[in-house]
Design an enzyme around this catalytic site. Structure first.
Site, mmCIF file in Angstrom:
data_model
loop_
_atom_site.group_PDB
_atom_site.id
_atom_site.type_symbol
_atom_site.label_atom_id
_atom_site.label_comp_id
_atom_site.label_asym_id
_atom_site.label_seq_id
_atom_site.Cartn_x
_atom_site.Cartn_y
_atom_site.Cartn_z
ATOM 1 C CD GLU A 122 -2.965 0.956 0.087
ATOM 2 O OE1 GLU A 122 -2.773 1.687 -0.897
ATOM 3 O OE2 GLU A 122 -3.909 0.161 0.182
ATOM 4 C CB ILE A 129 -4.274 7.737 -0.369
ATOM 5 C CG1 ILE A 129 -4.085 9.236 -0.191
ATOM 6 C CG2 ILE A 129 -5.657 7.434 -0.938
ATOM 7 C CD1 ILE A 129 -4.216 10.031 -1.476
ATOM 8 C CE LYS A 198 4.467 7.264 -5.509
ATOM 9 N NZ LYS A 198 4.631 8.656 -5.050
#
Lengths: 398, 398
Positions: A122, A129, A198
């Site tokens: 994550e 977030i 990302k």
């Protein structure tokens, strides 16, 4: 792993590693403790007891009492080696290394399947977030159309300072480095590579599509000048570096490009080192997530959430990979852009599908028009520092 | 329940029920089908085949082939009866009935523990925002300080139209009702009861504290007049109805009150029927979630996500209830407010701890000052329509 204390073996003790240490120490009720931390330089002064540290990776990788390996180092190849060895050794792994993950997603997926161990990351995407987990868990039944957002804290910090405090690019970059939001070598950030890694990760969890980072076009804020800034301000806009992946006509496209963003667009008010991600889906329309995109404890907190999730046997299901309708990747889409240059010989205006505005002056000129993303990706002329582009996107104000 | 098709028994086929039907039909790869829908009025025309419907609740509750009961009706007592019977019968339950849930949380928690069946209710809080699941899954190791936000779509729609399009309260309310964002009897929305039920639910998942709805003070936008609107506009502010729960000095307080919100505050740009929730925590600072807070498919999509989660054996862990450090609930906190009235005899200015601004005129007067929340909760004088209040809160701009 429920109801037992898990032993962590950590690789790296920089900004995120120290953030994790702090977050772990201040959190009640988490059944995890650090057993060993592997570092490169044994002579560097460390803020915690020397007994934690080793320089021998096998002290972690071959220790049967270590349940979870937390990989937080900067070197991509070494990180992949550590993660894949740990997975093969049957250890659960948590990582924050976006580049390593983006470049090795098919292999990392396969390693999880073959060794039946979870790999969570994550913290690699938008730091605090919880976007991967939300894409995994909540959007599996939604007809997701697009994921886009600000997913690089340091460029957003720089752009905020330029637009809100009229700082120069150089001063703003220096501030970001001093605050630990930007690397010593800021190329990966300001040229848009970091947000691209990302986007590659998010694209897999959003649409089930594997794509290599080199297939995705990125162009950062390294060519931004005062002329562009004035262009934005005159239109009551700010500039944000936006990563985007979007399903269109059965395919999915992706890119990282600077965008002109209008006031009262949700992305406008994402300031400083914060990140913001906007999801568009058929049933829920727009959903927007904002949180800190950089900083030790924010990222450390995301790492700890993954560790905590392992205690409840959580793993990514990659449901969309298993479905039969993943869209294929394409760069064959049209973008409306502003293109600035000093003189027309520096650019290929014939590459444009159409041009709706044209401005010329003795210093800088620009056009506004529609161009194919693949043409932009192949455009050598974009390497000229006199040339810059801004996407004139949709408006997500309401 | 993995890898099998689950049979749904649905109670209610209004806006959310029909939204769920649509979302379910358009979603590939979800192993769930509607077996029976229990409705009250068999004579009402329905958009789908009559064979789906029954008026006998036992056709669902006693059908051993129905795995999941989805409760989407309006009557609180009947909803609780259905949900508790279904849980006792060993069925998993999904519900969107915020009032029923908020009023019965301790009993519903106990029923889950005793019958070892999951009860999920994401759609009850902020419709499409996955806030309960995020509080459950992601913030269990974070030192969470506050949850606050806009969690009522219809009042936010009304306030948006008043501030952005200069509509009157009455016209805006009528529009919201026509669009299905507001109930025929809008009292629960505009007086702030609906968001209060949501705050009671979020408070449990955020802090592990059970609180009865009647302990939480709510005051809506039903007294709002042009004088207040001008007051806000002169200060470059808008007005939003905000639900808030916050940990302070070892206790937790909560309320629903209209707030003055400054431009560039993240909550400022949450428009129309959208909801926005802001979390504050020690490590990640601020996190912000925005999504549609009303509408059939947005809410139906949240219901379907819960159904989908049941396929993966997901249940709320209520980790914070099990921890030993839940904060006790209190109304003993200070709030800085604007209080408007026609003449001073209508209010008790002596209730204020201090007053920093005072304005008097022939029509309306106001003070700005600090007052105790418990005093406001007990204030009978707030029932006078000549009296209104606005909280002057913190600024979450960046």
């Amino acid at each position: 792993m429920e109801n037992k204390i898990i032993n962590l073996g950590i690789f790296g003790f920089g900004c995120v590693g120290q953030g994790l240490y702090e977050v772990l120490n201040r959190t009640k009720g988490i059944n995890a403790r650090i057993k060993k931390i592997c570092i490169k330089d044994p002579n560097k002064p460390r803020p915690i007891d020397a007994s934690y540290f080793t320089t021998d990776k096998n002290e972690i990788l071959n220790d049967p009492t270590i349940d979870v390996v937390v990989e937080l180092i900067n070197e991509t190849d070494a990180a992949f080696e550590i993660v894949s060895t740990a997975l093969r050794n049957g250890k659960a792994v948590v990582s924050a290394s976006k580049r390593m993950i983006a470049e090795n997603l098919p292999a990392l997926y396969q390693l999880q399947v073959e060794n039946k161990v979870p790999f969570l990351y994550e913290a690699s995407s938008c730091a605090s977030i919880p976007i991967i987990r939300n894409l995994e868990e909540y959007y599996d039944n939604d007809l997701l159309n697009a994921v886009e957002g600000i997913c690089n804290g340091s460029t957003n910090y720089i752009l905020t300072k330029i637009f809100e405090e009229n700082l120069s690019f150089e001063t703003a970059l220096k501030q970001a480095q001093e605050l630990g939001f930007a690397e010593t070598d800021p190329t990966l950030d300001i040229e848009g590579y970091d947000p691209k890694f990302k986007i590659v990760i998010l694209l897999l969890h959003a649409f089930g599509t594997f794509v290599k980072p080199e297939e995705v076009f990125n162009f950062g804020i390294h060519h931004l000048n005062d002329f562009d800034i004035q262009f934005a301000k005159q239109r009551n806009c700010t500039i944000k570096l936006i990563g985007n992946c979007r399903r269109q006509n059965g395919h999915v496209n992706a890119y990282v490009l600077p965008h002109l963003i209008r006031e009262h667009n949700l992305l406008y008010d994402v300031y400083n080192e914060y990140n913001g991600v906007l999801l568009e889906s058929a049933f829920t329309d727009k959903q927007f997530f904002v949180g800190k995109g950089a900083g030790g404890t924010a990222t450390g907190s995301a790492v700890l959430s993954d560790i905590s999730a392992l205690l409840y046997n959580y793993r990514y299901e990659y449901k969309k990979i298993k479905q039969s309708n993943q869209p294929a990747f394409t760069n064959d889409v049209q973008l409306k852009i502003y293109l600035r240059y000093s003189n027309a010989s520096q650019v290929h205006l014939t590459d444009f599908y159409n041009i709706s505005e044209k401005y010329e002056s003795a210093t800088y000129s620009y056009v506004v028009g529609v161009i194919n993303l693949q043409k932009l990706k192949e455009a050598d002329w974009l390497k000229n520092k006199d040339v810059n582009l801004l996407v004139l996107g949709e408006d997500h104000a309401r």
